[in-house]
Design a protein around this motif. Sequence first.
Motif, short mmCIF file in Angstrom:
data_model
loop_
_atom_site.label_atom_id
_atom_site.label_comp_id
_atom_site.label_asym_id
_atom_site.label_seq_id
_atom_site.Cartn_x
_atom_site.Cartn_y
_atom_site.Cartn_z
N ARG A 162 -33.93 -1.88 -12.00
CA ARG A 162 -33.60 -2.58 -10.70
C ARG A 162 -32.03 -2.16 -10.51
NH1 ARG A 162 -36.63 -8.03 -11.66
NH2 ARG A 162 -34.68 -8.14 -12.57
N HIS B 294 -27.96 1.05 -5.53
CA HIS B 294 -28.46 2.30 -5.19
C HIS B 294 -27.87 3.14 -6.52
CE1 HIS B 294 -30.68 5.76 -3.79
NE2 HIS B 294 -30.61 5.38 -2.47
N LYS B 296 -29.41 4.19 -8.90
CA LYS B 296 -30.29 5.45 -9.36
C LYS B 296 -30.42 6.16 -7.95
CE LYS B 296 -31.87 2.27 -12.68
NZ LYS B 296 -31.24 0.89 -12.63
N ASP B 298 -32.53 8.13 -6.81
CA ASP B 298 -33.92 8.19 -6.08
C ASP B 298 -34.61 6.66 -5.83
OD1 ASP B 298 -34.35 7.40 -8.92
OD2 ASP B 298 -36.09 8.72 -9.03
N LEU B 299 -33.79 5.71 -6.16
CA LEU B 299 -34.19 4.33 -5.96
C LEU B 299 -33.21 3.58 -5.24
CD1 LEU B 299 -36.05 3.46 -9.14
CD2 LEU B 299 -36.96 4.19 -7.06
N VAL B 336 -38.03 -2.85 -4.79
CA VAL B 336 -37.52 -1.34 -5.31
C VAL B 336 -38.34 -0.41 -4.10
CG1 VAL B 336 -38.00 0.25 -7.09
CG2 VAL B 336 -37.66 -2.13 -7.71
N ALA B 338 -38.48 3.53 -2.97
CA ALA B 338 -38.56 5.00 -3.34
C ALA B 338 -37.53 5.70 -2.13
CB ALA B 338 -39.76 5.82 -3.17
N ASP B 339 -36.42 6.25 -2.71
CA ASP B 339 -35.65 7.08 -1.68
C ASP B 339 -35.26 8.50 -2.44
OD1 ASP B 339 -33.79 7.82 0.22
OD2 ASP B 339 -32.03 6.77 -0.72
#
Lengths: 388, 388
Positions: A162, B294, B296, B298-299, B336, B338-339
């Motif tokens: 997270r 943010h 990460k 991609d998340l 969570v 997804a991006d």
Amino acid sequence: MSETVDLNEYEVGYDIPAKPGMDESDIQTPCLILDLDALERNVKKMGDLAKEMGVRHRAHGKMHKSVDVAKLQETMGASVGVCCQKVSEAETFVRGGIKDVMVSNQVRDPAKIDRLAKMPKLGARILVCVDDPENVADLSAAAMKHGTQLECLVEIDCGAGRCGVSSSQEVVNIAKLIDSAVGLKFAGIQAYQGAMQHMDLYSDRKDKIDIAIDMVENAMTALKSQGLECDIVGGGGTGSYYFEGTSGVYNELQCGSYAFMDADYGRILDKDGKRIDEGEWENSLFILTSVMSHSKTDLAIVDAGLKAQSVDSGLPTVFGRDDKVEYLKCSDEHGVVADPDSVLQVNDKLKLVPGHCDPTCNVHDWYVGVRGGKVESVWPVSARGRAY
Amino acid sequence: MSETVDLNEYEVGYDIPAKPGMDESDIQTPCLILDLDALERNVKKMGDLAKEMGVRHRAHGKMHKSVDVAKLQETMGASVGVCCQKVSEAETFVRGGIKDVMVSNQVRDPAKIDRLAKMPKLGARILVCVDDPENVADLSAAAMKHGTQLECLVEIDCGAGRCGVSSSQEVVNIAKLIDSAVGLKFAGIQAYQGAMQHMDLYSDRKDKIDIAIDMVENAMTALKSQGLECDIVGGGGTGSYYFEGTSGVYNELQCGSYAFMDADYGRILDKDGKRIDEGEWENSLFILTSVMSHSKTDLAIVDAGLKAQSVDSGLPTVFGRDDKVEYLKCSDEHGVVADPDSVLQVNDKLKLVPGHCDPTCNVHDWYVGVRGGKVESVWPVSARGRAY
């Protein structure tokens, strides 16, 4: 709205399920009840275990959202304040008299940062977590504006996937920014491994936490090389506290569910392969529900459905019976209970152990504390709905 | 506690997510928002459809638990009062000014029966369901005690497998008891088929409701042979109202979710194989959530997790975007998302369509009504927590 609650303002059966002094049998259902003896034993035990391990315990208030339970954890369980997850939760605890409050989460919205930075004026130590260099300037500006100090921990994602940074280099970068920012104090590391807490096997949990402990140790070494010491290295939950507590790395535990227990945690196994709700912790939280229809001989319909609990981690279990009564499924307002031997009658009550305590507590407004067949306390779920 | 709400008593960001007049962009998250234009179109449409089919519509208040939405359904959607599921909900609606309230459920606890029987004194017509002959005497005694009248419907279990009797003979037996009981009036049949509402295929839903309609028709014939007429034959939900409405048997619909919609209902298909959220009903309810981390690429981590919704019927969907942003999973306080193309930034807001509207509304205290980029109304979830 005031934080003080005058129970006289509340009407039993409309606003509130019970009042102190009532017989347990007159409690209006569905509602949450607390076995106060079991709760106190859990709270005291965790305080004792932390002392034995030589670490602090900062009980997690996000689980119960209750000022009264937090105060019990301070007085009877040696808890050093609370953790919580939202600014409005922190405000509830501070206004309720808790003097040491950590938001074990990121705060990014400008209005929330402003509220957070105001809180030390109420006489409390306020801690918050950071996982992004850009957050540091915003927190610093707000603290300067209000002439306060915020203590900041760098959050490491040690497996939960997270919030949190992933490398020691990022920890050091953010820690240095915090250390040099006006109005902020670098307080240490937040490293809660949330994803492993519910793994059934002790050995699986240990494997995961070993990785987390390594990450934290590496980060501490990197920080030390830059002259930065951690006042707090925080983490640990009901499924892992013995690992962090004896790691020599963590110095502050953050357990929540141990106080109430739930069905999902109850199923996990200790190092001897025994369920943790069979000796380690007691169920002290129950959804009290009544049979409201029994028109089929083998099924009882009870008044606790989806609006009396969260079923994200599975259905509740029926507590304290050795018959075949079992909670099978639910819809919004109803639970369908197997009663193959037709032992239940309309208006009989069942104690359900919720699947997941945190979000179940969050749908109720009150905890009805019972002892010896009487209602002893009725506590508000003080921060219920305070999700901001 | 008073039913009137003075918004001046509430602090934005602590008690309440917004106040009227604020920009939509300043709403504190996570919270529920209502697209008032879409809500009004849904409400008006269901009223018009019921009129076209020549039946009444009694909107189900258990879904929204809001006096304000119930009044909108009366004034703009021709709803004849409300249904609800609990006595404390009924009290909320009656105290809020709704004059015709049906508890579409059993009431068995003596304290609840007493409260129910008092309610007509507040100037409302009160209806309640019965599925057990033993309940009739208790309801009658309470109505006599308070000098009131309760209108009673016999509930048929027409497929939901919860409350309700299973044979016409039982319907007649209970109806005769009601008809001859002092303080009670036999009002008809309650026959809601809750188990089929969410079946994807129109034909599957029709097969199930055909069975229900047959059961109701048989029961009405049996009642008529005893000289008993049904003022109300009630049932029908968002997944079935056209069947009951055109059955020639039912005369009162009880739809709830149509007003707000949710992801689980949105997926079901109409007679042409089209999702019902693509033309039949609009999503007017959203969980507004903010990106709070943010770290990460991609998340994105958002601030709406299990305490901002119920995931019993699946995860929420992200509304109004044509990119790859998707809500993947959640824990207590976090979602969570997804991006994969890193299009989101911290503090960006998403509108989530909840998986299941009823229990999601039940974790929030407020509906923030928005129109044209501004907050127009802030309505309490009046009966939230009133599960008794």
